[in-house]
Design a protein around this motif. Structure first.
Motif, short mmCIF file in Angstrom:
data_model
loop_
_atom_site.label_atom_id
_atom_site.label_comp_id
_atom_site.label_asym_id
_atom_site.label_seq_id
_atom_site.Cartn_x
_atom_site.Cartn_y
_atom_site.Cartn_z
N GLY A 298 -5.00 -11.45 0.50
CA GLY A 298 -3.84 -10.58 0.75
C GLY A 298 -3.88 -9.84 2.07
O GLY A 298 -4.90 -9.81 2.77
N THR A 299 -2.74 -9.21 2.39
CA THR A 299 -2.61 -8.42 3.62
C THR A 299 -1.80 -7.17 3.35
O THR A 299 -0.99 -7.15 2.42
N MET A 300 -2.03 -6.14 4.14
CA MET A 300 -1.12 -4.99 4.17
C MET A 300 -0.27 -5.08 5.43
O MET A 300 0.17 -4.09 5.96
N LEU A 301 -0.05 -6.30 5.89
CA LEU A 301 0.71 -6.57 7.12
C LEU A 301 0.05 -5.84 8.28
O LEU A 301 0.72 -5.19 9.09
N GLU A 302 -1.26 -5.98 8.34
CA GLU A 302 -2.01 -5.40 9.45
C GLU A 302 -1.78 -6.21 10.72
O GLU A 302 -1.40 -7.40 10.66
N GLY A 303 -2.07 -5.58 11.86
CA GLY A 303 -2.07 -6.29 13.13
C GLY A 303 -3.36 -7.09 13.29
O GLY A 303 -4.06 -7.38 12.31
#
Ligand code: MUC
Ligand code: MG
Length: 371
Positions: A298-303
């Motif tokens: 998963g991601t927290m929509l990080e850069g």
């Protein structure tokens, strides 16, 4: 013993390529939170603590992360040995409750710095990379069926993504499911389809929606109901063939144990931030593997920083049954790394240079940085 000389926290507001429509918020930009830790030997590491929609997703906001790291983490870190990252994280854990995103950024920064000193990629501290490429799904979340289909076709044609996650939960269940069914039919045999409800459904809506999505050939439903409603998650996992995945409900090893014991999910969305850092995420992954629960990266929509850190850890794990969604940098209009991460052949190339194997472009970062 190597001391810690300075800790700096920056927030940069980077625009998204299009509005990103989730059940609980619509994003037009991402507040990228970066923590820089400079060691006494002059080496600086970086970590990321980005979240989604201010306080719309979790209990930590970009602003709270900055102030908490500066006020409460920094004095403790200045007493720690930067060469002993587990020791530093234990110290933080003794004095600081929660604050998982902030802890993740700090742990990442410490390993990035240590890896640069010892000339080792961060993955080496987690068992070593088993792969140099991770398959990456894309989220179709424009809020419009035709626009999502057009975007998906482009992703397939460019060989960027062949797994699509659809964000639903804002509209009536029947409307959302009609949207998903239209997209699933269009991409049948060419791409896999999964959905994320971000907790928006009630128990009754979840039963109705799950049945409709199962008929439409959707493979997996992420966090259909409120994170505390483990009973409904377990009932859905038991009564339907479609996989049920925990996301918001998965907040580190303790919750992973509870979810596993309750048979409340078939899959875990493994996130380094949500878990409270790379080591905690590895524990979550181990619980999943022991319990027969499939993993999704998963991601927290990080850069680029958080995405690279996630990739280092994910590359050490034997299997991602549901692939990963490490596409955060691609959702942003601007790059903050000197050399962007490489996406090709439907996946992300895992960086393998010392530390995170990336460098921040400080000049470019300044254009988005809050003052
Ligand atoms: C979430 O809830 O999973 C991850 C991908 C995406 O589009 O949104 C996020 C957050
Ligand atoms: Mg989710």
């Amino acid at each position: 013993m190597t001391g810690i000389a300075a800790i700096e926290v920056l927030i940069a507001d980077v625009p998204t390529i299009r509005p990103h429509v989730l059940a609980m918020t619509t994003m037009h930009s991402q507040a990228v939170v970066l923590v820089f830790i400079q060691r006494d030997d002059g080496v600086t590491g970086v970590g990321e603590a980005t979240t989604i929609g201010g306080l719309a997703y979790g209990e930590e906001s970009p602003e709270s992360i900055k102030i908490n790291v500066e006020t409460y983490f920094a004095p403790i870190l200045k007493t720690c040995d930067a060469d002993d990252v587990p020791g530093a994280m234990t110290q933080l854990g003794k004095h600081i409750v929660g604050n998982r995103f902030a802890k993740c950024a700090v742990e990442t920064a410490l390993y990035d710095a240590l890896g640069q000193v010892q000339v080792k990629p961060v993955s080496d501290y987690f068992g070593g990379a088993r792969t140099d490429r991770l398959e990456v799904a894309w989220t179709l979340a424009s809020g419009d069926t035709a626009a999502d289909i057009k975007e998906g076709e482009r992703m397939l044609a460019e060989k960027r993504h062949r797994h699509f996650k659809l964000k639903i939960g804002k509209r009536a269940v029947a409307d959302d499911c009609a949207h998903v069914t239209a997209i699933a039919r269009t991409f049948e045999g060419r791409a896999s389809i999964r959905v994320d409800v971000n907790q928006a459904w009630s128990r009754e809506q979840a039963r109705e929606g799950t049945a409709l999505l199962q008929d439409a050939g959707v493979g997996l439903i992420e966090q259909p109901v409120a994170k505390a409603d483990i009973e409904t998650m377990a009932a859905l996992a038991r009564d339907f063939d479609i996989a049920i995945m925990a996301d918001e409900a998965l907040t580190g090893p303790d919750s992973a144990q509870l979810l596993a014991k309750a048979s409340a999910s078939d899959a875990f969305s493994l996130k380094i931030t949500q878990s409270g850092g790379l080591s905690a995420a590895l524990e979550v992954a181990e619980i999943a593997m022991w319990s027969g629960i499939g993993l999704y990266g998963g991601t927290m929509l990080e850069g680029g920083v958080g995405t690279a850190a996630s990739a280092h850890l994910f590359a050490c794990l034997p299997e991602f049954r549901w692939q990963t969604e490490l596409f955060g940098p691609l959702l942003m209009t601007e790059e903050i790394l000197e050399v962007p991460l490489t996406y090709r052949d439907f996946g992300l190339v895992v960086p393998n240079g010392p530390g995170l194997g990336i460098k921040i472009d400080r000049d470019r970062l300044k254009r988005f940085q809050r003052t």
